[in-house]
Motif scaffolding. Structure first.
Motif, PDB file in Angstrom:
ATOM      1  N   CYS A 140       0.860  -1.181   0.000  1.00 38.79           N
ATOM      2  CA  CYS A 140       0.000   0.000   0.000  1.00 38.79           C
ATOM      3  C   CYS A 140       0.893   1.226   0.000  1.00 38.79           C
ATOM      4  CB  CYS A 140      -0.928   0.022   1.212  1.00 38.79           C
ATOM      5  SG  CYS A 140      -0.080   0.233   2.802  1.00 38.79           S
ATOM      6  N   ALA A 141       0.301   2.364  -0.353  1.00 35.84           N
ATOM      7  CA  ALA A 141       1.026   3.629  -0.316  1.00 35.84           C
ATOM      8  C   ALA A 141       0.803   4.364   0.999  1.00 35.84           C
ATOM      9  CB  ALA A 141       0.597   4.515  -1.484  1.00 35.84           C
ATOM     10  N   HIS A 142      -0.367   4.158   1.612  1.00 37.40           N
ATOM     11  CA  HIS A 142      -0.731   4.910   2.809  1.00 37.40           C
ATOM     12  C   HIS A 142      -1.510   4.010   3.760  1.00 37.40           C
ATOM     13  CE1 HIS A 142       0.512   8.423   0.548  1.00 37.40           C
ATOM     14  NE2 HIS A 142      -0.273   8.020  -0.426  1.00 37.40           N
ATOM     15  N   ILE A 143      -1.512   4.379   5.058  1.00 39.96           N
ATOM     16  CA  ILE A 143      -2.214   3.592   6.055  1.00 39.96           C
ATOM     17  C   ILE A 143      -3.280   4.444   6.735  1.00 39.96           C
ATOM     18  CG2 ILE A 143      -0.225   2.089   6.432  1.00 39.96           C
ATOM     19  CD1 ILE A 143       0.293   3.602   9.064  1.00 39.96           C
ATOM     20  N   GLY A 144      -4.357   3.772   7.162  1.00 41.05           N
ATOM     21  CA  GLY A 144      -5.471   4.521   7.726  1.00 41.05           C
ATOM     22  C   GLY A 144      -6.101   3.831   8.923  1.00 41.05           C
ATOM     23  N   MET A 145      -6.993   4.562   9.595  1.00 40.72           N
ATOM     24  CA  MET A 145      -7.702   4.073  10.769  1.00 40.72           C
ATOM     25  C   MET A 145      -9.200   4.302  10.602  1.00 40.72           C
ATOM     26  SD  MET A 145      -7.008   7.118  13.582  1.00 40.72           S
ATOM     27  CE  MET A 145      -8.287   6.514  14.703  1.00 40.72           C
ATOM     28  N   THR A 146      -9.981   3.429  11.255  1.00 40.17           N
ATOM     29  CA  THR A 146     -11.421   3.610  11.345  1.00 40.17           C
ATOM     30  C   THR A 146     -11.698   4.356  12.639  1.00 40.17           C
ATOM     31  OG1 THR A 146     -11.799   1.556  10.142  1.00 40.17           O
ATOM     32  CG2 THR A 146     -13.643   2.442  11.409  1.00 40.17           C
ATOM     33  N   ALA A 147     -12.171   5.587  12.546  1.00 46.79           N
ATOM     34  CA  ALA A 147     -12.317   6.455  13.719  1.00 46.79           C
ATOM     35  C   ALA A 147     -13.678   6.259  14.381  1.00 46.79           C
ATOM     36  CB  ALA A 147     -12.104   7.910  13.337  1.00 46.79           C
ATOM     37  N   LEU A 148     -13.897   5.059  14.890  1.00 40.30           N
ATOM     38  CA  LEU A 148     -15.104   4.735  15.631  1.00 40.30           C
ATOM     39  C   LEU A 148     -14.703   4.234  17.012  1.00 40.30           C
ATOM     40  CD1 LEU A 148     -17.183   2.838  12.917  1.00 40.30           C
ATOM     41  CD2 LEU A 148     -17.661   5.116  13.827  1.00 40.30           C
ATOM     42  N   GLY A 149     -15.579   4.474  17.998  1.00 38.05           N
ATOM     43  CA  GLY A 149     -15.310   4.020  19.348  1.00 38.05           C
ATOM     44  C   GLY A 149     -15.499   5.136  20.357  1.00 38.05           C
ATOM     45  N   ASP A 150     -14.726   5.096  21.448  1.00 42.79           N
ATOM     46  CA  ASP A 150     -14.807   6.106  22.508  1.00 42.79           C
ATOM     47  C   ASP A 150     -14.099   7.382  22.059  1.00 42.79           C
ATOM     48  OD1 ASP A 150     -16.100   4.297  24.148  1.00 42.79           O
ATOM     49  OD2 ASP A 150     -14.242   3.603  25.094  1.00 42.79           O
ATOM     50  N   PRO A 151     -14.759   8.540  22.221  1.00 44.89           N
ATOM     51  CA  PRO A 151     -14.180   9.786  21.700  1.00 44.89           C
ATOM     52  C   PRO A 151     -12.797  10.141  22.245  1.00 44.89           C
ATOM     53  CG  PRO A 151     -16.500  10.090  22.174  1.00 44.89           C
ATOM     54  CD  PRO A 151     -16.130   8.735  22.714  1.00 44.89           C
ATOM     55  N   ALA A 152     -12.583  10.025  23.555  1.00 48.85           N
ATOM     56  CA  ALA A 152     -11.289  10.433  24.119  1.00 48.85           C
ATOM     57  C   ALA A 152     -10.134   9.566  23.608  1.00 48.85           C
ATOM     58  CB  ALA A 152     -11.346  10.431  25.637  1.00 48.85           C
ATOM     59  N   PRO A 153     -10.242   8.227  23.646  1.00 50.68           N
ATOM     60  CA  PRO A 153      -9.167   7.414  23.062  1.00 50.68           C
ATOM     61  C   PRO A 153      -8.984   7.651  21.559  1.00 50.68           C
ATOM     62  CG  PRO A 153     -10.493   6.094  24.546  1.00 50.68           C
ATOM     63  CD  PRO A 153     -11.212   7.393  24.368  1.00 50.68           C
ATOM     64  N   LEU A 154     -10.086   7.886  20.852  1.00 46.87           N
ATOM     65  CA  LEU A 154      -9.977   8.196  19.424  1.00 46.87           C
ATOM     66  C   LEU A 154      -9.147   9.455  19.212  1.00 46.87           C
ATOM     67  CD1 LEU A 154     -13.528   7.575  17.896  1.00 46.87           C
ATOM     68  CD2 LEU A 154     -11.389   6.495  17.196  1.00 46.87           C
ATOM     69  N   ALA A 155      -9.444  10.479  20.002  1.00 44.67           N
ATOM     70  CA  ALA A 155      -8.697  11.730  19.885  1.00 44.67           C
ATOM     71  C   ALA A 155      -7.219  11.504  20.148  1.00 44.67           C
ATOM     72  CB  ALA A 155      -9.267  12.760  20.859  1.00 44.67           C
ATOM     73  N   GLU A 156      -6.908  10.656  21.119  1.00 45.46           N
ATOM     74  CA  GLU A 156      -5.510  10.365  21.443  1.00 45.46           C
ATOM     75  C   GLU A 156      -4.801   9.717  20.254  1.00 45.46           C
ATOM     76  OE1 GLU A 156      -2.978   7.661  24.681  1.00 45.46           O
ATOM     77  OE2 GLU A 156      -5.090   8.151  25.067  1.00 45.46           O
ATOM     78  N   VAL A 157      -5.476   8.802  19.584  1.00 47.94           N
ATOM     79  CA  VAL A 157      -4.857   8.123  18.445  1.00 47.94           C
ATOM     80  C   VAL A 157      -4.655   9.092  17.281  1.00 47.94           C
ATOM     81  CG1 VAL A 157      -5.111   6.281  16.748  1.00 47.94           C
ATOM     82  CG2 VAL A 157      -5.771   5.879  19.122  1.00 47.94           C
ATOM     83  N   VAL A 158      -5.671   9.893  16.981  1.00 48.31           N
ATOM     84  CA  VAL A 158      -5.532  10.868  15.895  1.00 48.31           C
ATOM     85  C   VAL A 158      -4.402  11.839  16.195  1.00 48.31           C
ATOM     86  CG1 VAL A 158      -6.663  12.808  14.740  1.00 48.31           C
ATOM     87  CG2 VAL A 158      -7.908  10.671  15.081  1.00 48.31           C
ATOM     88  N   ASP A 159      -4.340  12.320  17.433  1.00 48.76           N
ATOM     89  CA  ASP A 159      -3.306  13.290  17.808  1.00 48.76           C
ATOM     90  C   ASP A 159      -1.896  12.714  17.693  1.00 48.76           C
ATOM     91  OD1 ASP A 159      -5.297  15.088  18.340  1.00 48.76           O
ATOM     92  OD2 ASP A 159      -5.176  14.943  20.517  1.00 48.76           O
ATOM     93  N   ALA A 160      -1.772  11.396  17.766  1.00 46.74           N
ATOM     94  CA  ALA A 160      -0.450  10.775  17.651  1.00 46.74           C
ATOM     95  C   ALA A 160       0.135  10.936  16.248  1.00 46.74           C
ATOM     96  CB  ALA A 160      -0.526   9.295  18.025  1.00 46.74           C
ATOM     97  N   GLY A 161      -0.716  11.185  15.257  1.00 43.67           N
ATOM     98  CA  GLY A 161      -0.245  11.479  13.914  1.00 43.67           C
ATOM     99  C   GLY A 161       0.353  10.312  13.161  1.00 43.67           C
TER     100      GLY A 161
END
Length: 321
Positions: free
Chosen positions: A150-171
């Motif tokens: 693959c050229a790029h990797i992604g995440m499914t942003a579903l679940g608990d909002p606070a942990p989701l925010a933590e994962v997105v913020d990790a970049g």
């Protein structure tokens, strides 16, 4: 069709992506001829991105796409997904087995984006990963890129909002699939809906990381598109109930005007108006749904006045309880 910037990937993607999932289901529940006709129509209209997953029909969606791709010289771009079992360990092994099987079904050596398909939570569950596990999974997914799967990797942003925010913020992820629609706009608007997940402006965090964003569930499992139920209306947000989604959709429907288009078109045009969405994944039951979607994209985003009128509904009892 409008092409939009896909975050830091360097790609541009069509405003609409062909969704190969279970809820719409044209690739899974119809005939192969119907599936091929819909895929042909999408490509003709400029929808040169297809989103699928190993779990969609337990491989059926990918298999149909693979058969359709045979002999084509104008291959559209593709994203697919895998899910790991948190309790089984060996995330890299689970991932590799799933991705290799997906590529075999698709008949491809690589795809543009591979996306993890687990939800995110503070504690690991049957299919939920913690932020730490998600970061470990991102490390494993880098091997997919190194092997040119693959050229790029992604995440499914579903679940608990606070942990989701933590994962997105990790970049760590290039792409996110984010829940956003007229009955739950909280990923952008930051409001608290009744009996559903408050995504608390998650899209703003995606913008800060310059992620490509694929809007998902724009029809709220079909409730915003049609009053006819087909039995596949499965809520994916925490605490959401099918009856509550339907009740809020009825409030939206009652407020629509002729210029908004059909209900499904109004739902799509609402999503097109969100500047954080690179593309909207559209689930389709049959080709006529695709024709409506293509026409809606041509109509353009809902104007500001209509967006304001819809947003005023979110303060009503169907949304606030």
């Amino acid at each position: 069709m409008e092409q939009r910037r896909f975050g830091r990937t360097g790609l541009h993607v069509p405003a609409l992506t062909f969704g190969g999932g279970w809820v719409g289901g044209v690739l899974i529940h119809g005939t192969e001829a119907e599936a091929f006709a819909a895929l042909d129509r999408a490509v003709e209209a400029g929808i040169d991105w297809i989103d699928t997953a190993a779990l969609y029909g337990q491989g059926v969606s990918e298999t149909v796409i693979g058969r359709w791709l045979q002999g084509r010289t104008d291959r559209p771009r593709i994203s697919t997904k895998f899910r790991v079992e948190p309790g089984a360990g060996d995330f890299q092994g689970q991932m590799m087995r799933s991705v290799e099987a997906s590529l075999q079904r698709l008949g491809l050596d690589r795809v543009e984006v591979i996306i993890q398909h687990n939800m995110v939570a503070a504690e690991a569950g049957e299919r939920d990963l913690t932020p730490a596990q998600m970061i470990a999974l991102a490390d494993a997914m880098e091997h997919l890129r190194e092997q040119d799967l693959c050229a790029h990797i992604g995440m499914t942003a579903l679940g608990d909002p606070a942990p989701l925010a933590e994962v997105v913020d990790a970049g760590r992820f290039d792409v996110a699939q984010v829940y956003y629609n007229m009955v739950n706009p909280t990923a952008w608007q930051g409001r608290t809906p009744w009996n559903s997940t408050n995504f608390d402006g998650l899209l703003q965090r995606c913008i800060a990381q310059d992620m490509g964003v694929m809007g998902i569930r724009i029809f709220a499992a079909g409730h915003l598109a049609t009053p006819t139920r087909h039995g596949r209306e499965i809520p994916v947000t925490i605490d959401a109930e099918d009856a509550a989604e339907e009740a809020r959709a009825r409030v939206i429907w009652a407020a629509l005007e002729d210029g908004d288009g059909a209900p499904a078109q109004a739902a799509l045009r609402f999503g097109l108006a969100c500047p954080a969405l690179s593309t909207i994944v559209v689930g389709l039951g049959k080709q006529s749904h695709l024709d409506l979607a293509i026409a809606a994209e041509a109509m353009g985003p809902l104007p500001e006045g209509r967006l304001s009128a819809i947003s005023s509904l979110w303060d009503g009892p169907a949304f606030t309880g």
